[in-house]
Design an enzyme around this catalytic site. Structure first.
Site, PDB file in Angstrom:
ATOM      1  N   ASN A  47      15.672  16.548  21.614  1.00 10.45           N
ATOM      2  CA  ASN A  47      15.894  15.079  21.053  1.00 10.45           C
ATOM      3  C   ASN A  47      14.365  14.339  20.903  1.00 10.45           C
ATOM      4  O   ASN A  47      13.529  14.593  21.798  1.00 10.45           O
ATOM      5  CB  ASN A  47      16.570  14.246  21.919  1.00 10.45           C
ATOM      6  CG  ASN A  47      16.358  14.384  23.674  1.00 10.45           C
ATOM      7  OD1 ASN A  47      15.762  15.470  24.057  1.00 10.45           O
ATOM      8  ND2 ASN A  47      16.732  13.259  24.304  1.00 10.45           N
ATOM      9  N   ILE A  48      14.260  13.556  20.040  1.00  9.80           N
ATOM     10  CA  ILE A  48      13.052  12.820  19.665  1.00  9.80           C
ATOM     11  C   ILE A  48      13.227  11.373  19.252  1.00  9.80           C
ATOM     12  O   ILE A  48      14.155  11.052  18.590  1.00  9.80           O
ATOM     13  CB  ILE A  48      12.395  13.515  18.426  1.00  9.80           C
ATOM     14  CG1 ILE A  48      12.336  14.880  18.656  1.00  9.80           C
ATOM     15  CG2 ILE A  48      11.369  12.609  18.179  1.00  9.80           C
ATOM     16  CD1 ILE A  48      11.886  15.703  17.166  1.00  9.80           C
ATOM     17  N   GLU A  49      12.933  10.523  20.451  1.00  7.57           N
ATOM     18  CA  GLU A  49      13.302   9.105  20.543  1.00  7.57           C
ATOM     19  C   GLU A  49      12.105   8.117  19.573  1.00  7.57           C
ATOM     20  O   GLU A  49      10.996   8.823  19.565  1.00  7.57           O
ATOM     21  CB  GLU A  49      13.275   8.553  21.816  1.00  7.57           C
ATOM     22  CG  GLU A  49      14.379   9.133  22.519  1.00  7.57           C
ATOM     23  CD  GLU A  49      14.574   8.757  24.020  1.00  7.57           C
ATOM     24  OE1 GLU A  49      15.498   9.072  24.733  1.00  7.57           O
ATOM     25  OE2 GLU A  49      13.676   8.184  24.501  1.00  7.57           O
ATOM     26  N   CYS A  50      12.746   7.068  19.425  1.00  6.65           N
ATOM     27  CA  CYS A  50      11.641   6.171  18.585  1.00  6.65           C
ATOM     28  C   CYS A  50      11.832   4.633  18.944  1.00  6.65           C
ATOM     29  O   CYS A  50      13.092   4.269  19.312  1.00  6.65           O
ATOM     30  CB  CYS A  50      12.125   6.385  17.009  1.00  6.65           C
ATOM     31  SG  CYS A  50      11.394   5.391  15.910  1.00  6.65           S
ATOM     32  N   SER A  52      12.297   2.131  17.391  1.00  2.87           N
ATOM     33  CA  SER A  52      13.711   1.676  16.844  1.00  2.87           C
ATOM     34  C   SER A  52      14.385   2.366  16.954  1.00  2.87           C
ATOM     35  O   SER A  52      14.865   3.301  16.112  1.00  2.87           O
ATOM     36  CB  SER A  52      13.090   1.186  15.377  1.00  2.87           C
ATOM     37  OG  SER A  52      12.884   2.512  14.737  1.00  2.87           O
ATOM     38  N   TYR A  53      15.321   2.506  18.021  1.00  4.85           N
ATOM     39  CA  TYR A  53      16.483   3.491  18.430  1.00  4.85           C
ATOM     40  C   TYR A  53      17.246   3.942  17.250  1.00  4.85           C
ATOM     41  O   TYR A  53      17.396   5.389  17.537  1.00  4.85           O
ATOM     42  CB  TYR A  53      17.234   2.905  19.447  1.00  4.85           C
ATOM     43  CG  TYR A  53      16.705   2.378  20.607  1.00  4.85           C
ATOM     44  CD1 TYR A  53      16.003   3.149  21.369  1.00  4.85           C
ATOM     45  CD2 TYR A  53      16.848   0.961  21.028  1.00  4.85           C
ATOM     46  CE1 TYR A  53      15.277   2.889  22.736  1.00  4.85           C
ATOM     47  CE2 TYR A  53      16.160   0.509  22.064  1.00  4.85           C
ATOM     48  CZ  TYR A  53      15.392   1.467  22.913  1.00  4.85           C
ATOM     49  OH  TYR A  53      14.777   0.923  24.184  1.00  4.85           O
ATOM     50  N   CYS A  58      18.956  13.655  17.419  1.00  5.57           N
ATOM     51  CA  CYS A  58      19.282  14.348  18.742  1.00  5.57           C
ATOM     52  C   CYS A  58      18.840  16.029  18.523  1.00  5.57           C
ATOM     53  O   CYS A  58      18.331  16.469  17.567  1.00  5.57           O
ATOM     54  CB  CYS A  58      20.908  14.275  18.757  1.00  5.57           C
ATOM     55  SG  CYS A  58      21.847  12.800  19.003  1.00  5.57           S
ATOM     56  N   GLU A  60      20.535  18.757  18.965  1.00  8.81           N
ATOM     57  CA  GLU A  60      21.474  19.390  18.172  1.00  8.81           C
ATOM     58  C   GLU A  60      21.208  19.295  16.557  1.00  8.81           C
ATOM     59  O   GLU A  60      20.956  20.347  15.693  1.00  8.81           O
ATOM     60  CB  GLU A  60      22.929  18.901  18.273  1.00  8.81           C
ATOM     61  CG  GLU A  60      23.661  19.247  19.568  1.00  8.81           C
ATOM     62  CD  GLU A  60      23.178  18.132  20.566  1.00  8.81           C
ATOM     63  OE1 GLU A  60      24.154  17.779  21.375  1.00  8.81           O
ATOM     64  OE2 GLU A  60      22.422  17.219  20.229  1.00  8.81           O
TER      65      GLU A  60
END
Length: 141
Positions: A47-50, A52-53, A58, A60
């Site tokens: 998973n790679i978050e940002c 600006s959600y 995800c 997968e």
């Protein structure tokens, strides 16, 4: 290309490796995934978050998009691991994306390499909207 055999446990180990690369500065909830394609190749994703959600991706989908971008579209199985204390299942969007590539894809959800559950995507997302629905309704895929 010769098809390679991989056990569920080995595919969970690949998801554990993928989880190490998760970029999760906001949730602090790393997730790893690994897919096995019919060609025998394994693609890992995290998973790679940002900030600006909505730009977050995800694990997968990261793994699936890597495979598809390499021309490998026949998915046999996907493994997912998040929290080592409980089972982390694919979210609704990920379930829909998995379904895009087949209703019998095996989904292995683990807590560890020795503790996991196995389902099919159709068990996790019954009555899914699929490419077949578009064909039935006159759409083109």
């Amino acid at each position: 290309m010769e098809e390679k055999y991989m056990t569920d446990k080995e595919l969970i180990k690949e998801a554990i490796k993928a989880r190490e690369y998760a970029y999760v500065p906001y949730s602090n909830f790393p997730v790893g995934a690994a897919i096995l394609t019919k060609s025998g190749k394994v693609y890992r994703g995290c998973n790679i978050e940002c900030a600006s959600y909505s730009g977050t991706n995800c694990a997968e989908r990261t793994a699936i998009f890597k495979a598809i971008s390499e021309g490998d579209k026949e998915i046999e199985a996907i493994s997912v691991i998040g929290d080592m204390e409980s089972y982390t299942y694919p979210c609704g969007i990920c379930r829909q994306v998995i379904t895009e590539f087949g209703s019998n894809i095996k989904v292995i959800v683990g807590k560890s390499e020795n503790e996991f559950k196995v389902h099919t995507i159709s068990e996790l997302l019954p009555h899914a909207f699929s490419p077949d629905d578009l064909k039935k309704n006159g759409g083109k895929k």
